[in-house]
Design an enzyme around this catalytic site. Structure first.
Site, PDB file in Angstrom:
ATOM      1  N   CYS A   1      44.773  19.098  36.527  1.00 16.84           N
ATOM      2  CA  CYS A   1      44.086  20.577  37.362  1.00 16.84           C
ATOM      3  C   CYS A   1      45.511  21.465  37.113  1.00 16.84           C
ATOM      4  O   CYS A   1      45.298  22.629  37.294  1.00 16.84           O
ATOM      5  CB  CYS A   1      44.664  19.622  38.697  1.00 16.84           C
ATOM      6  SG  CYS A   1      43.369  18.689  39.105  1.00 16.84           S
TER       7      CYS A   1
ATOM      8  N   LYS B   1      29.726  15.916  38.353  1.00 18.45           N
ATOM      9  CA  LYS B   1      30.104  16.717  37.339  1.00 18.45           C
ATOM     10  C   LYS B   1      29.850  16.250  35.816  1.00 18.45           C
ATOM     11  O   LYS B   1      30.921  15.742  35.824  1.00 18.45           O
ATOM     12  CB  LYS B   1      31.759  17.276  37.829  1.00 18.45           C
ATOM     13  CG  LYS B   1      31.852  18.737  37.201  1.00 18.45           C
ATOM     14  CD  LYS B   1      32.199  18.713  37.394  1.00 18.45           C
ATOM     15  CE  LYS B   1      33.388  20.241  36.496  1.00 18.45           C
ATOM     16  NZ  LYS B   1      34.630  20.778  36.911  1.00 18.45           N
TER      17      LYS B   1
ATOM     18  N   HIS C   1      32.174  22.869  26.133  1.00 12.95           N
ATOM     19  CA  HIS C   1      30.934  21.404  26.917  1.00 12.95           C
ATOM     20  C   HIS C   1      29.899  22.937  27.703  1.00 12.95           C
ATOM     21  O   HIS C   1      30.150  24.339  27.860  1.00 12.95           O
ATOM     22  CB  HIS C   1      30.995  20.293  27.152  1.00 12.95           C
ATOM     23  CG  HIS C   1      31.769  20.823  28.751  1.00 12.95           C
ATOM     24  ND1 HIS C   1      31.595  20.982  29.730  1.00 12.95           N
ATOM     25  CD2 HIS C   1      32.901  20.394  28.944  1.00 12.95           C
ATOM     26  CE1 HIS C   1      31.997  21.309  31.000  1.00 12.95           C
ATOM     27  NE2 HIS C   1      33.543  20.357  30.205  1.00 12.95           N
TER      28      HIS C   1
ATOM     29  N   CYS D   1      44.527  11.505  41.569  1.00 14.97           N
ATOM     30  CA  CYS D   1      43.796  12.942  41.840  1.00 14.97           C
ATOM     31  C   CYS D   1      42.631  13.036  42.633  1.00 14.97           C
ATOM     32  O   CYS D   1      42.210  11.979  41.357  1.00 14.97           O
ATOM     33  CB  CYS D   1      43.993  13.354  40.703  1.00 14.97           C
ATOM     34  SG  CYS D   1      43.050  14.826  40.061  1.00 14.97           S
TER      35      CYS D   1
ATOM     36  N   CYS E   1      49.276  17.030  40.043  1.00 22.25           N
ATOM     37  CA  CYS E   1      48.587  16.550  38.404  1.00 22.25           C
ATOM     38  C   CYS E   1      48.750  17.652  37.547  1.00 22.25           C
ATOM     39  O   CYS E   1      48.451  18.826  38.030  1.00 22.25           O
ATOM     40  CB  CYS E   1      46.864  16.787  39.276  1.00 22.25           C
ATOM     41  SG  CYS E   1      46.395  15.876  37.915  1.00 22.25           S
TER      42      CYS E   1
ATOM     43  N   LYS F   1      34.739  16.597  30.720  1.00 24.08           N
ATOM     44  CA  LYS F   1      34.790  15.825  29.637  1.00 24.08           C
ATOM     45  C   LYS F   1      35.583  14.736  29.470  1.00 24.08           C
ATOM     46  O   LYS F   1      34.926  13.006  28.809  1.00 24.08           O
ATOM     47  CB  LYS F   1      35.764  16.705  28.663  1.00 24.08           C
ATOM     48  CG  LYS F   1      35.921  15.879  27.132  1.00 24.08           C
ATOM     49  CD  LYS F   1      36.805  16.705  26.373  1.00 24.08           C
ATOM     50  CE  LYS F   1      37.892  16.342  25.272  1.00 24.08           C
ATOM     51  NZ  LYS F   1      37.231  15.162  24.119  1.00 24.08           N
TER      52      LYS F   1
ATOM     53  N   HIS G   1      30.936  24.922  30.411  1.00 20.75           N
ATOM     54  CA  HIS G   1      31.743  26.438  30.486  1.00 20.75           C
ATOM     55  C   HIS G   1      31.100  27.181  29.585  1.00 20.75           C
ATOM     56  O   HIS G   1      30.653  28.548  29.859  1.00 20.75           O
ATOM     57  CB  HIS G   1      32.975  26.180  28.789  1.00 20.75           C
ATOM     58  CG  HIS G   1      33.413  25.478  29.083  1.00 20.75           C
ATOM     59  ND1 HIS G   1      33.676  23.706  28.407  1.00 20.75           N
ATOM     60  CD2 HIS G   1      34.933  24.839  30.229  1.00 20.75           C
ATOM     61  CE1 HIS G   1      34.480  23.324  28.638  1.00 20.75           C
ATOM     62  NE2 HIS G   1      35.341  24.080  29.964  1.00 20.75           N
TER      63      HIS G   1
ATOM     64  N   HIS H   1      40.666  13.826  38.734  1.00 18.76           N
ATOM     65  CA  HIS H   1      40.609  13.269  37.372  1.00 18.76           C
ATOM     66  C   HIS H   1      41.681  11.835  37.491  1.00 18.76           C
ATOM     67  O   HIS H   1      40.712  11.284  36.675  1.00 18.76           O
ATOM     68  CB  HIS H   1      41.597  13.771  36.409  1.00 18.76           C
ATOM     69  CG  HIS H   1      41.702  15.019  36.900  1.00 18.76           C
ATOM     70  ND1 HIS H   1      41.998  16.287  37.030  1.00 18.76           N
ATOM     71  CD2 HIS H   1      40.617  16.117  35.233  1.00 18.76           C
ATOM     72  CE1 HIS H   1      41.546  17.814  36.541  1.00 18.76           C
ATOM     73  NE2 HIS H   1      40.984  17.322  35.473  1.00 18.76           N
TER      74      HIS H   1
HETATM   75  N1  MSP Z   1      41.569  27.247  32.925  1.00 13.95           N
HETATM   76  C1  MSP Z   1      41.390  27.394  34.081  1.00 13.95           C
HETATM   77  C2  MSP Z   1      40.830  28.440  33.921  1.00 13.95           C
HETATM   78  C3  MSP Z   1      41.689  29.599  34.690  1.00 13.95           C
HETATM   79  S1  MSP Z   1      41.258  31.292  35.278  1.00 13.95           S
HETATM   80  C4  MSP Z   1      42.152  32.426  35.294  1.00 13.95           C
HETATM   81  C5  MSP Z   1      40.142  25.930  34.254  1.00 13.95           C
HETATM   82  N2  MSP Z   1      39.686  26.077  33.127  1.00 13.95           N
HETATM   83  S2  MSP Z   1      38.125  25.387  32.703  1.00 13.95           S
HETATM   84  O1  MSP Z   1      38.521  24.802  31.190  1.00 13.95           O
HETATM   85  O2  MSP Z   1      38.798  23.466  33.355  1.00 13.95           O
HETATM   86  O3  MSP Z   1      37.087  25.442  32.991  1.00 13.95           O
HETATM   87  C6  MSP Z   1      36.663  25.990  34.569  1.00 13.95           C
HETATM   88  C7  MSP Z   1      35.424  26.544  34.591  1.00 13.95           C
HETATM   89  O4  MSP Z   1      34.310  25.902  33.771  1.00 13.95           O
HETATM   90  C8  MSP Z   1      35.048  26.627  35.773  1.00 13.95           C
HETATM   91  O5  MSP Z   1      35.547  26.889  37.705  1.00 13.95           O
HETATM   92  C9  MSP Z   1      33.365  26.844  35.169  1.00 13.95           C
HETATM   93  O6  MSP Z   1      33.509  27.808  34.969  1.00 13.95           O
HETATM   94  C10 MSP Z   1      33.168  25.757  33.835  1.00 13.95           C
HETATM   95  N3  MSP Z   1      33.018  24.964  33.714  1.00 13.95           N
HETATM   96  C11 MSP Z   1      33.100  23.717  33.744  1.00 13.95           C
HETATM   97  N4  MSP Z   1      32.545  22.063  34.098  1.00 13.95           N
HETATM   98  C12 MSP Z   1      31.165  22.960  34.604  1.00 13.95           C
HETATM   99  C13 MSP Z   1      30.514  22.193  35.185  1.00 13.95           C
HETATM  100  N5  MSP Z   1      30.251  20.634  35.423  1.00 13.95           N
HETATM  101  N6  MSP Z   1      29.588  22.682  35.968  1.00 13.95           N
HETATM  102  C14 MSP Z   1      29.571  24.093  35.664  1.00 13.95           C
HETATM  103  N7  MSP Z   1      30.681  24.964  36.085  1.00 13.95           N
HETATM  104  C15 MSP Z   1      31.440  24.126  34.996  1.00 13.95           C
HETATM  105  O7  MSP Z   1      40.210  25.644  35.069  1.00 13.95           O
END
Ligand code: MSP
Length: 510
Positions: free
Chosen positions: A128, A295, A17, A143, A125, A298, A20, A146
């Site tokens: 997480c 925030k 989304h 959590c 969790c 998904k 990312h 979540h």
């Molecule tokens: N898989 C772990 C990260 C491992 S890195 C060695 C993870 N994945 S995640 O799919 O949850 O992605 C988290 C990251 O996605 C956040 O740190 C950020 O970079 C990005 N974001 C996801 N949602 C976001 C927002 N709503 N706003 C800003 N960044 C966001 O954690």
């Protein structure tokens, strides 16, 4: 110099989304800018495929984890391509090469005496993939992120002696005051460390979807350890027949959001120290994109579909909007309405219209050749030092502030055209030289702005530079006064066409 930068690797438990996309685009801006500077850049992104977050999502969908991982990894890859990310490799933690290096590194940590057998008892969790303390839970043993009810777990597994790294971590922070940016995140991480570090489980006994612990194959390596090492393992196999580790390790920059600060700013350097590896030079932590004050995620269903936005408005518009609307480093809200407003007033008017007007005037009044005249000193002064300022800001990963510096010049050019009224000058034969100067100044300003804007809006900047007849976009060509005079211009078309108001980029529940 080599410059190695990374995004987090994203969980394949769901689809990509805008959250990312945000990180990927921001990192891509830095990667592109560093290439413009002539650095030897390696830019990595990818997917995190092991552990409970993915195993449980697969179970819910009734498919094997591998199938879910394959499906969603493909989507993350496609979205990176679609946003024009210039990543040099896309790592998947299910890659055999990655797993082999994780196995090796974990074994080394054990040989070095940093791993021991113990019993974990507490909260965990699975979404997480993180252990929680009592004080972190919210009412009902939930959590805090979540909002799911957690169960207490008791499990025999392998522990990482994080506590042994307390002093070395404090020293790392003392020696490198800018190693975690922005400063508030540095302070947050440091106070976490100073609060006392507790050992954590390095393995999980309950699941099998992961990298087997080399000396105890009944268990898998804790997903965060597996995932963090992607930054290191990728270099060993990203290029067939070549090991890039020596050239690019340690990483120059990890870009992440604040949700995963602890893992990157505390666990990661300690894990590297335990494996006798150098720690990265810098971590930049940005804030959250919010929608309706929450925030975007998904699980909350409040996501803006990046594909839909790009189909309607183009990739550059999305890239620009994300880094313009929210000051990089802070939390900020985005909305379809503010997207439309910025698209129309800034992209279509300030940049797009200025470009088409300037080109049209050069066509009409000067037969399509940019006059070879020196731009006014006053205008030149406004661009003085701009490339250096942009470099300085991007050295500190200030992708919004740097964009703003450039954008102020686009605004300045608009005012310049309004003040100088070239359409009037064209009617007065004794103003011919003055008109040359104005047209040359605007063309040069647009050229400089476009060279500098290229990392944010590569497609549009390239189109405009081509129309201005000056395609070189390395940073040395970003000095005002080095360039546009004498060039033959060509057709531009509309950079940011009006989009029907009946089709706003709707929020969609993914
Ligand atoms: N898989 C772990 C990260 C491992 S890195 C060695 C993870 N994945 S995640 O799919 O949850 O992605 C988290 C990251 O996605 C956040 O740190 C950020 O970079 C990005 N974001 C996801 N949602 C976001 C927002 N709503 N706003 C800003 N960044 C966001 O954690």
């Amino acid at each position: 110099m080599s410059f190695y930068l990374t995004t987090p690797i994203y969980y394949v438990n769901g689809e990509p989304h805008l959250g990312h996309v945000y990180t990927t685009v921001a990192a891509d801006v830095v990667a592109r800018h560093m290439r413009q500077r002539g650095e030897d850049v390696f830019f990595l992104t990818g997917t995190d495929e092991h552990g409970e977050p993915v195993a449980q999502a697969a179970e819910r969908e009734g498919v094997p984890p591998r199938e879910l991982a394959d499906r969603n990894a493909e989507r993350f890859k496609r979205v990176a391509e679609r946003v024009n990310a210039t990543n040099d490799f896309f790592i998947r933690t299910s890659d055999e090469e990655h797993k082999a290096v994780v196995t090796e590194v974990v074994a080394r940590m054990k040989e070095n005496g940093h791993v021991y057998e113990g019993t974990y008892e507490g909260w965990y969790c699975p979404r997480c993939a993180d252990f929680k303390t009592d004080s972190e839970l919210i009412e009902g043993d939930k959590c805090p992120i979540h909002l799911i009810v957690l169960e207490r777990e008791k499990e025999d597994n392998w522990f990482f002696r994080l506590s042994h790294f307390q002093e070395r971590l404090e020293q790392l922070y003392a020696d490198n005051p800018a190693w975690v940016l922005p400063p508030n995140r540095y302070n947050e991480a440091l106070s976490f460390i100073k609060g006392g570090l507790r050992d954590f489980s390095l393995s999980r006994a309950r699941i099998s979807w992961g990298v087997p612990v080399p000396w105890d194959p009944e268990q898998v390596v804790y997903v965060w350890v597996d995932a963090l090492f992607n930054y290191y393992t990728a270099l060993s196999y990203a290029r067939e027949g070549e090991d890039l580790t020596e050239r690019f390790w340690p990483a120059s920059l990890h870009v992440i959001a604040k949700d995963i600060l602890k893992f990157h700013a505390v666990f990661w350097p300690a894990l590297l120290m335990a494996a006798d590896l150098e720690v990265p030079r810098r971590i930049f932590i940005h804030g959250y994109l919010l929608m309706d004050d929450h925030k975007m995620s998904k699980s909350l269903g409040n996501v803006l579909d990046p594909f839909h936005v790009m189909d309607l408005y183009g990739t550059d518009a999305l890239r620009y909007y994300l880094l313009r609307e929210v000051a990089f480093g802070q939390d900020g809200s985005i909305s379809p309405e503010s997207f439309e407003a910025r698209y129309n007033t800034e992209l279509a008017n300030t940049y797009g219209n200025l470009a088409s007007r300037a080109l049209a005037m050069i066509g009409r009044y000067r037969d399509g050749t940019v006059p070879d005249a020196a731009p006014s000193a006053e205008l030149a002064a406004e661009f003085e030092g701009l490339p250096d300022r942009v470099c300085e800001l991007l050295d500190g990963v200030q992708v919004s502030a740097a964009l703003d510096e450039i954008w102020q010049r686009a605004r300045r050019l608009n005012r310049y055209v309004q003040d100088e009224t070239p359409w009037q000058l064209a009617k007065e034969p004794d103003q011919a030289e003055h008109l040359d100067q104005v047209l040359a100044g605007v063309a040069e300003g647009l050229r400089v702005v476009s060279v500098l804007l290229h990392p944010w809006m590569p497609e549009s900047a390239e189109k405009l530079l081509a129309a201005l007849g000056r395609e070189d976009r390395s940073l040395e060509h970003a000095q005002f006064g080095t360039g546009a005079g004498g060039a033959q211009i060509s057709e531009l078309g509309q950079l940011f066409p009006k989009v029907e108001a009946s089709e706003p980029p709707e929020a969609s529940a993914a």
